[in-house]
Structure formats: structure tokens, C-alpha cells
Write an enzyme that holds these catalytic residues in place. Structure first.
Site, PDB file in Angstrom:
ATOM      1  N   ASP A 163       0.808  -1.221   0.000  1.00 17.38           N
ATOM      2  CA  ASP A 163       0.000   0.000   0.000  1.00 17.38           C
ATOM      3  C   ASP A 163       0.845   1.277   0.000  1.00 17.38           C
ATOM      4  O   ASP A 163       2.026   1.260   0.329  1.00 17.38           O
ATOM      5  CB  ASP A 163      -0.892   0.026   1.251  1.00 17.38           C
ATOM      6  N   HIS A 307       3.793  -2.205   3.044  1.00 21.69           N
ATOM      7  CA  HIS A 307       3.841  -0.897   2.373  1.00 21.69           C
ATOM      8  C   HIS A 307       5.139  -0.790   1.581  1.00 21.69           C
ATOM      9  O   HIS A 307       6.202  -1.100   2.121  1.00 21.69           O
ATOM     10  CB  HIS A 307       3.742   0.226   3.417  1.00 21.69           C
TER      11      HIS A 307
HETATM   12 ZN    ZN Z   1      -2.468   3.163   3.404  1.00 16.98          ZN
END
Ligand code: ZN
Length: 410
Positions: A163, A307
């Protein structure tokens, strides 16, 4: 003296006459047999001309002047096929048949109507496929193709998701690790970052990664009003479409925050929401070792949250990608995992993980001591589902327990 001269003259005249006669006879002979060198040449060129005329009449050929091929994707899996789109000019070109070849012989075949099929042993190769004109125009066209291994639905698989990107500095190194191992992941990009770094999103897409949206600017969607909510999602879809040419079909709501209003908007925009079943908490631990260990606890069907904007994740990815593969896991995109398990990802619905295959579940049950740990993991996964399920089910106060733990971070 005078008499002698006359005699010589007589001899000379006779000689000249004889030579003239011989030349005449020779000339007649040559004409009769038709072997004069001059005749030879003219006969030859006439023949060549006749042949050329016959050729022209045979195919009345209009050669191609332009030739190009468009593949629908830059990667393919063994077991899949793709329809190539061949275009040429002029439209009335006589012979448009192409002779196809592959930089590594036998790894790819292309049928007469342009259907490409990778061979069984072509996995983990990147090849150049070339189509050559056969009309003597010397035109050719080629493209590069990455070939991934086939997905075996009866074997374990996980979907790694990344993400908040792209961030070229970190995302590219993370992509390198997936590329090297012919492994895939899903990147939920922020629209604003996709706008800044479209070439990184393009690279994700070209490598065969799945690109989803993580909204435009990481707002908590459940707190937005109707028009803000629409814009936050719409803008990100546009930014991604601008970068890769196709709109995403998956979205990950920031903080995992979801409710029926968000899902209704997602449905309008053709988006299916996908949260996660395993949170590595990389943003919290901030070190490669912990993230690596968390990812290695993944079980079949898990959607793993990381991430790609953090430097410390590069090393973790470089380690867990080959190690998960060595443990027998297939690293696939979210859509691939759901398709392989026969589960659908419809717009306006929310998902967390796929069910493990029957085969994998039996294997887990049969495994002696490890049962405890595996069962523990399974039940915790089920708990996560239950908690998140409640959140998804409630329409108003969806900032419940799940969001609470990740709020401000994911
Ligand atoms: Zn996020």
C-alpha cells in the site's frame, strides 16, 4: 624484280579471297546453329523478362509497407494463451502471413490467427517474440514477454499486497525482488503518487503485477461526505488509468475503513474492496527482521499487508519472496488467487482472504505437532475475519476495533 612483285600480289589476293570465303562460311554456320554470342545475350534477357512477367501475374503482389504487433499484456502464465493483434499497411497487401520465432527456441508458439501459447517449460523466462513478413518485404515486428509459472490451485498461495506507493526509490527495489523470482504482488497505489510517478506504476503493470487503488490522498473514506467520497475514489482511478491505460478493479480503503456507503460508491465505480488477513505491522516495527518473520507466518489463502514506501521493507521483501517460494507458496496477485480458488471479486463487495484449498487443509490437519501452531494461526485468521466482518456489517460506526488498531498508519 617486277615479275616477283606481281607474284606476291597474286598470292595476297588469293589469301584475301580465301579468308573472306572462310569468314562467310563460318558466319553461315553460326547462324544455322544459333550460337552467336549476340543472339545469346538477347535471348537471355528476353527469358528473364518473361519470368518476371509470370511472377507478377502469379500473385499480383502488393507488398506490406508497415507491420506491427500489439500483445494484450507484457507477461503471461504457462497454461494461458493470448491473442496478438497484428496490424499492417496497406490494407490490400497480398501476403500478410507472418513467420513467428522466439529468442529462445521452442518456448513460445504463435498460431496462424495470432494466438500465442507458451510451452510447458517456458516458465521463468523473458523472451523476445518476432513476427517476420513472408512477402519479401523484409518487415518484422517484435515484443518482449515475461513468462510466469502456471498457478496450481491445489497448492498453497498467498497474495502479498503493498500500500501507499509508488515511491520510486523503494518501490523499484521491491519490484526488482519480485521480478528476479518471477513472483507477483498487488500494489494499491495512491492516486496522487501515481500522478507523480506514473512510470513506476507502469513498471508494476508491465511486470504483471496487479495495480489497485488506495484512493487519491489516503482519506478515511467512512468520514467523507458523498461528493468527497466520490472524488477521492474517482480521481485515483483516473490517475491509475492515465498511468497504465486501464482502470483498476480493486480498491483498498485507507485504514481498512469500510461501510455500506463506501461499498455502494465502490460498486458505482466498478471497484471491489480488498482488505487483508495478515497485517505485518511493518509501519510499527520498522525493521526488516520483524516484517520478514511476520510474512513467513502466512498460510494458504492469506492476503498480506505491507507498504512499498518504506526503505526497511526492501530487505524483508528480498528475503521472504524466495523463502516463501522455497516453502512451496505461489506468490500471486489478489485477482489470481481468487480466480484460482473459484471465488469472485464483485464490485461493491469486501474481501479479506480466500479459503484454503481442501488439499491444503487436509495436509494441515494431518501434520502432527505443527497442528497447534497452524490451528492457532487459522483461528486467529478466522477471528480477524469475524472482527472485520462486524465492522463491514455495521453501517455507521465502522471505526471499530480493526480500524482502531491501524488508524493513522495503514
Ligand atoms: Zn495506506
Amino acid at each position: 624484280m617486277k615479275k616477283g612483285v606481281m607474284k606476291y600480289l597474286q598470292y595476297a589476293v588469293v589469301l584475301v579471297v580465301v579468308v573472306i570465303l572462310l569468314c562467310g562460311i563460318f558466319s553461315i554456320l553460326r547462324r544455322l546453329t544459333g550460337t552467336s554470342s549476340t543472339d545469346d545475350l538477347s535471348a537471355g534477357s528476353a527469358e528473364a523478362q518473361t519470368e518476371a512477367n509470370i511472377d507478377e501475374k502469379a500473385d499480383n503482389s502488393v507488398p506490406m509497407t508497415e507491420l506491427s504487433v500489439t500483445a494484450p499484456a507484457t507477461s503471461i502464465r504457462v497454461g494461458e494463451t493470448m491473442q496478438l493483434d497484428v496490424s499492417f499497411a496497406p490494407e490490400n497487401a497480398t501476403n500478410t502471413k507472418l513467420k513467428w520465432s522466439c529468442s529462445e527456441e521452442g518456448l513460445v508458439s504463435v498460431s496462424e490467427d495470432g494466438v500465442l501459447t507458451p510451452s510447458e517449460d517456458s516458465a521463468k523466462h523473458t523472451v523476445t517474440v518476432t513476427g517476420e513478413a513472408t512477402d519479401g518485404s523484409d518487415l518484422s515486428t517484435s515484443f518482449e514477454l515475461r513468462i510466469y509459472p502456471a498457478i496450481d490451485p491445489s497448492k498453497p498461495m498467498v497474495a502479498i499486497t503493498m500500500d501507499d506507493g509508488p515511491n520510486p526509490d523503494t518501490t523499484n527495489k521491491i519490484l526488482d525482488a519480485f521480478e528476479e523470482n518471477y513472483a507477483k504482488a498487488t500494489f494499491f497505489c495512491l492516486g496522487q503518487n501515481a500522478g507523480y510517478y506514473p512510470e513506476t506504476v507502469q513498471r508494476e503493470y508491465n511486470l504483471g503485477m496487479e495495480v489497485g487503488t488506495h484512493t487519491q490522498s489516503h482519506q478515511q473514506l467512512t468520514k467523507l461526505s458523498g461528493s468527497e467520497l466520490t472524488k477521492e475514489m474517482e480521481d485515483s482511478v483516473s490517475a491509475i488509468r492515465d498511468a497504465i491505460g486501464v482502470a483498476p478493479t480493486l480498491m483498498r480503503p485507507p485504514y481498512g475503513a469500510i461501510n455500506s456507503t463506501v461499498l455502494a460508491e465502490a460498486k458505482k465505480q466498478g471497484l471491489c474492496a480488498v482488505n487483508w488477513s495478515l497485517d505485518t505491522e511493518d509501519w510499527k516495527t520498522k525493521n526488516a527482521d520483524d516484517t520478514y518473520k511476520m510474512v513467513m507466518t502466512a498460510t494458504d489463502g492469506d492476503v498480506v499487508l505491507l507498504h512499498d514506501i518504506h526503505e526497511y521493507n526492501i530487505n524483508a521483501v528480498e528475503r521472504f519472496v524466495p523463502d516463501l517460494i522455497a516453502e512451496g507458496y505461489q506468490l500471486v496477485t489478489v485477482s489470481e488467487m481468487y480466480a484460482a480458488r473459484g471465488e469472485t471479486l464483485d464490485p461493491g463487495t469486501i474481501h479479506y482472504r480466500t479459503d484454503p484449498t481442501t488439499a491444503v487443509m487436509e495436509e494441515t490437519t494431518a501434520a502432527g505437532d505443527e497442528d497447534g501452531a497452524a490451528a492457532g494461526t487459522d483461528s486467529s485468521a478466522a477471528d480477524t475475519d469475524a472482527v472485520v466482518g462486524t465492522v463491514a456489517g455495521s453501517t455507521a460506526d465502522e471505526d471499530g476495533s480493526t480500524d482502531g488498531t491501524t488508524a493513522g498508519t495503514e
